[in-house]
Design a protein around this motif. Structure first.
Motif, PDB file in Angstrom:
ATOM      1  N   GLU A 176       0.983  -0.679  -0.149  1.00 21.71           N
ATOM      2  CA  GLU A 176      -0.230   0.036  -0.557  1.00 21.71           C
ATOM      3  C   GLU A 176       1.013   1.093  -0.142  1.00 21.71           C
ATOM      4  O   GLU A 176       0.897   2.344  -0.973  1.00 21.71           O
ATOM      5  N   LYS A 177       1.952   1.332   0.889  1.00 19.32           N
ATOM      6  CA  LYS A 177       2.604   2.374   1.386  1.00 19.32           C
ATOM      7  C   LYS A 177       3.931   2.864   0.642  1.00 19.32           C
ATOM      8  O   LYS A 177       4.246   3.885  -0.115  1.00 19.32           O
ATOM      9  N   LYS A 178       3.970   1.341  -0.083  1.00 15.00           N
ATOM     10  CA  LYS A 178       5.576   1.419  -0.940  1.00 15.00           C
ATOM     11  C   LYS A 178       5.642   1.063  -2.106  1.00 15.00           C
ATOM     12  O   LYS A 178       6.373   2.502  -3.443  1.00 15.00           O
ATOM     13  N   LEU A 179       4.322   0.267  -2.761  1.00 14.10           N
ATOM     14  CA  LEU A 179       5.078   0.220  -3.756  1.00 14.10           C
ATOM     15  C   LEU A 179       3.487  -0.111  -5.327  1.00 14.10           C
ATOM     16  O   LEU A 179       3.699   0.067  -5.965  1.00 14.10           O
ATOM     17  N   LYS A 180       2.492   0.535  -4.457  1.00 20.64           N
ATOM     18  CA  LYS A 180       2.037   1.453  -5.209  1.00 20.64           C
ATOM     19  C   LYS A 180       1.954   2.141  -5.942  1.00 20.64           C
ATOM     20  O   LYS A 180       2.987   2.479  -6.737  1.00 20.64           O
ATOM     21  N   GLY A 181       1.262   1.669  -7.653  1.00 22.11           N
ATOM     22  CA  GLY A 181       1.560   2.431  -8.676  1.00 22.11           C
ATOM     23  C   GLY A 181       3.530   2.126  -9.438  1.00 22.11           C
ATOM     24  O   GLY A 181       3.362   2.733 -10.473  1.00 22.11           O
ATOM     25  N   LEU A 182       4.161   1.491  -9.163  1.00 20.61           N
ATOM     26  CA  LEU A 182       5.235   1.110  -9.840  1.00 20.61           C
ATOM     27  C   LEU A 182       5.814  -0.350 -10.734  1.00 20.61           C
ATOM     28  O   LEU A 182       4.661  -0.759 -10.567  1.00 20.61           O
ATOM     29  N   ASN A 183       6.056  -0.110 -11.711  1.00 20.94           N
ATOM     30  CA  ASN A 183       6.532  -0.864 -12.421  1.00 20.94           C
ATOM     31  C   ASN A 183       7.672  -2.174 -11.918  1.00 20.94           C
ATOM     32  O   ASN A 183       7.634  -1.384 -11.070  1.00 20.94           O
ATOM     33  N   SER A 184       7.710  -3.187 -12.805  1.00 20.55           N
ATOM     34  CA  SER A 184       8.240  -4.449 -11.955  1.00 20.55           C
ATOM     35  C   SER A 184       9.875  -3.719 -11.703  1.00 20.55           C
ATOM     36  O   SER A 184      10.188  -4.171 -10.833  1.00 20.55           O
ATOM     37  N   GLU A 185      10.218  -2.868 -12.613  1.00 21.07           N
ATOM     38  CA  GLU A 185      11.892  -2.288 -12.514  1.00 21.07           C
ATOM     39  C   GLU A 185      11.833  -1.155 -10.647  1.00 21.07           C
ATOM     40  O   GLU A 185      12.335  -1.901 -10.359  1.00 21.07           O
ATOM     41  N   GLN A 186      10.614  -0.509 -11.107  1.00 19.76           N
ATOM     42  CA  GLN A 186      10.811   0.226 -10.070  1.00 19.76           C
ATOM     43  C   GLN A 186      10.826  -0.352  -7.880  1.00 19.76           C
ATOM     44  O   GLN A 186      11.007   0.163  -7.760  1.00 19.76           O
ATOM     45  N   LYS A 187       9.748  -1.272  -8.007  1.00 20.35           N
ATOM     46  CA  LYS A 187       9.221  -2.409  -7.189  1.00 20.35           C
ATOM     47  C   LYS A 187      10.813  -2.940  -7.088  1.00 20.35           C
ATOM     48  O   LYS A 187      11.454  -2.629  -5.488  1.00 20.35           O
ATOM     49  N   LYS A 188      11.393  -4.044  -7.372  1.00 26.20           N
ATOM     50  CA  LYS A 188      12.612  -3.767  -7.456  1.00 26.20           C
ATOM     51  C   LYS A 188      13.362  -2.873  -6.671  1.00 26.20           C
ATOM     52  O   LYS A 188      13.781  -2.837  -4.931  1.00 26.20           O
ATOM     53  N   GLU A 189      13.940  -1.638  -7.296  1.00 28.23           N
ATOM     54  CA  GLU A 189      14.138  -0.810  -6.660  1.00 28.23           C
ATOM     55  C   GLU A 189      13.687  -0.125  -5.317  1.00 28.23           C
ATOM     56  O   GLU A 189      15.134  -0.170  -3.701  1.00 28.23           O
ATOM     57  N   MET A 190      12.303  -0.321  -5.030  1.00 27.64           N
ATOM     58  CA  MET A 190      12.012   0.221  -3.883  1.00 27.64           C
ATOM     59  C   MET A 190      12.240  -0.370  -2.657  1.00 27.64           C
ATOM     60  O   MET A 190      12.993  -0.377  -1.849  1.00 27.64           O
ATOM     61  N   LEU A 191      11.826  -1.595  -3.242  1.00 28.51           N
ATOM     62  CA  LEU A 191      12.637  -2.993  -1.885  1.00 28.51           C
ATOM     63  C   LEU A 191      13.866  -2.854  -2.003  1.00 28.51           C
ATOM     64  O   LEU A 191      14.578  -3.510  -0.667  1.00 28.51           O
ATOM     65  N   ASN A 192      14.265  -2.810  -2.802  1.00 31.34           N
ATOM     66  CA  ASN A 192      16.125  -2.795  -2.482  1.00 31.34           C
ATOM     67  C   ASN A 192      16.659  -1.615  -1.521  1.00 31.34           C
ATOM     68  O   ASN A 192      17.254  -2.001  -1.068  1.00 31.34           O
ATOM     69  N   SER A 193      15.986  -0.525  -1.612  1.00 25.76           N
ATOM     70  CA  SER A 193      16.427   0.517  -1.095  1.00 25.76           C
ATOM     71  C   SER A 193      16.030   0.560   0.511  1.00 25.76           C
ATOM     72  O   SER A 193      16.149   1.166   2.084  1.00 25.76           O
TER      73      SER A 193
END
Ligand code: ARG
Length: 566
Positions: A176-193
């Motif tokens: 809900e708070k971090k991954l909403k609206g992100l594509n799969s590349e961006q998601k990966k990046e977000m998770l890694n951060s």
């Protein structure tokens, strides 16, 4: 071991009296106060519970039948106790053994051929390593070392808390708070951060938001269910939390100088947990209740859920799977759980189920329930505002210890290393020196006191011995310890109790027994040091060497390093 010999003497004497009928055997304890001898037995009190005679009469009767032995200079009965005083010859022999056996002195063989599995540390992922798990880690490791020293085959097993509904909530919140609206590349990046702190904050946030949005509760459950059904997305997020946590835990273990043999998380036991739950249902040990499965103990204990109504596994089911796995892998005689006192009821229920499943056999299950650790009137907790970061505390301990090192021959690099030994030692000793069941208060002044029952005091005493020994070479051959003065004798009599102390601490699962012993020894040594000229006197150098050895052996069992200089 001298105490075994005394035990035998008492038992032989007992067998010559009419009390042999009551079928008791003696138990020898190290005397707390040297004026009451070196060892003592209270067997007369036990016998008095069975026959119509006073303990004092029984003690006298048994005492009169004890065979004379050159290792014992005096036997006296006081009240109902029978006290034994070791002869100078016996002391000398034992001190000689300390010098011979060195780091092995105090070890034993009663665990030979037997296995004990120790479940300790077991922190929960997606959170920083809490101060609550510190106690389990420190006490568990000491128990591990002590059992190993007494000859057991010991397996340390970290039951990592990496599964449960809380991770469903966390996954939901991250999505809900971090991954909403992100594509799969961006998601990966977000998770890694993401950091552990982020995960902690997200979890707290979930609990705040759920108050106004109770439907989130259901979402959390759904995501846990997905996780348990091996949903890819859920798994990817969970995996990230696991990696982050493992790095954090490894860092803490490194600072604490702890290495745990195995670290198999709860997540590895889902399939087995389901299998066991099914078996329990077939055997009617688990029964349905409101769509869930529970174990009902009738009057003895409150019931406990083993499978949730949505079909997911529970902490209990995963713990049972873990036990079966441990039994299959190691077939242990004993399983020790070093887990907080707040889980006491849970462990009663767990152990009861083990019996119901007929897994117990000759095995002993022990829950070593440690009390709370408090900090300035606060309970360590991860609720907002009260969080105390363990790593900060450990670093603070190291910094503060730096100031304690007064020897100016030590260069900066070495000083830093010693500060680490002292700081971490202080934190560990503060915990270990009190009975594990007691709540403890962390008090810097007490933990770091150079005078008093503290880690640094023992380390300082050890370094003091080493500094004496650097000045003059000890002749360890042809030692003559006869005609000792009172201070010398007093130390000798303390030193030789070490093995019994280690054994008692194993039998009672109480490292604090070793701490108390080391503290008394250190006090005696320091008195002796102040009142006697040691250099130039080989007998005193020998006692210094033996004291250093015992302090080191004891500290090592506690997981505390002994610096050569301080
Ligand atoms: N992770 C658990 C907790 O923090 C402790 C696990 C203890 N071990 C066990 N086998 N249940 O509460």
């Amino acid at each position: 071991m001298i105490q075994e010999k005394i035990e035998k003497l008492v038992n032989d004497a007992l067998a010559k009296t009419s009390f042999k009928e009551v079928g008791l055997s003696s138990c020898i304890e190290a005397s707390k106060d040297q004026s009451h001898g070196d060892y003592t037995t209270s067997v007369a009190f036990k016998v008095a519970g069975k026959v119509d005679k006073k303990p004092i009469e029984i003690a006298q009767e048994i005492g009169g039948k004890i065979k004379r032995d050159k290792d014992i200079s005096k036997i006296e009965t006081v009240g109902g106790f029978i006290n034994f005083f070791l002869s100078e010859e016996a002391l000398q022999k034992e001190i000689y053994e300390i010098l011979e056996e060195k780091e092995a002195y105090g070890s034993g063989k009663e665990g030979k051929g037997k296995t004990v599995v120790i479940d300790y540390s077991s922190p929960n992922i997606a959170k920083s390593f809490g101060v609550g798990h510190l106690r389990s880690t420190i006490i568990g490791q000491a128990i591990y070392n002590i059992y190993k020293f007494r000859g057991w085959n010991v397996v340390g097993d970290n039951h990592l808390g990496d599964w449960g509904t809380q991770f469903g909530k966390l996954i939901y919140q991250i999505k809900e708070k971090k991954l909403k609206g992100l594509n799969s590349e961006q998601k990966k990046e977000m998770l890694n951060s993401l950091t552990i702190k982020d995960l902690e904050d997200l979890y707290i946030e979930f609990h705040e938001e759920v108050k106004d949005n109770p439907e989130m509760q259901e979402k959390g459950r759904e995501w846990f269910k997905k996780l348990e059904s091996k949903d890819d997305e859920a798994n990817e997020i969970w995996q990230k939390a696991l990696e982050l946590s493992k790095d954090e835990f490894d860092r803490i273990y490194q600072i604490l100088d702890v290495k745990i043999d195995n670290s198999i998380g709860e997540s590895s036991y889902i399939d087995l947990a389901r299998e066991i739950t099914k078996e329990m249902q077939d055997k009617n040990i688990a029964v349905e209740s409101d769509n869930a499965l529970i174990v009902d103990f009738s009057q003895d204990l409150p019931p406990i859920i083993i499978k949730k109504s949505d079909g997911t596994t529970t902490y209990l089911a995963r713990d049972l799977a873990k036990i079966r796995d441990r039994i299959e892998r190691w077939n242990p005689e004993m399983l020790i759980y070093e887990v907080g006192v707040d889980q006491s009821l849970y462990f009663k229920q767990l152990f009861k189920i083990v019996e119901m499943l007929n897994w117990k056999k000759e095995r002993q299950f022990v829950h070593l329930a440690h009390g709370l650790i408090r900090w300035q009137n606060k309970k360590f907790s991860t609720r907002r505002g009260e969080t105390i970061n363990l790593e900060d505390i450990l670093n603070e301990a190291i910094d503060k210890s730096f100031e304690l090192i007064s020897n100016d021959e030590i260069d900066l690099q070495e000083k830093k290393e010693i500060a680490k030994m002292v700081g971490i030692g202080a934190v560990k000793y503060n915990d270990l020196s009190q009975h594990h069941q007691k709540d403890i208060i962390f008090d810097w002044q007490k933990a770091l006191a150079l005078k008093g029952n503290s880690g640094p005091y023992l380390q300082y005493t050890y370094a003091r011995c080493q500094s004496v020994l650097r000045k003059e070479k000890v002749k360890t051959k042809d030692i003559d310890l006869s005609k000792m003065n009172d201070a010398e004798k007093s130390i000798s009599r303390e030193l030789v109790k070490f093995e019994k102390t280690v054994k008692d601490s194993a039998d009672n699962f109480s490292p604090n027994i070793i701490c108390n012993f080391l503290f008394t020894l250190a006090q005696k040594y320091n008195l002796f040091y102040n009142d006697n000229r040691i250099l130039g006197d080989n007998k005193r150098l020998i006692l210094t060497l033996a004291t250093a050895q015992i302090l080191k052996n004891g500290l090592t069992l506690l997981g505390i390093k002994a610096p050569e200089k301080m």
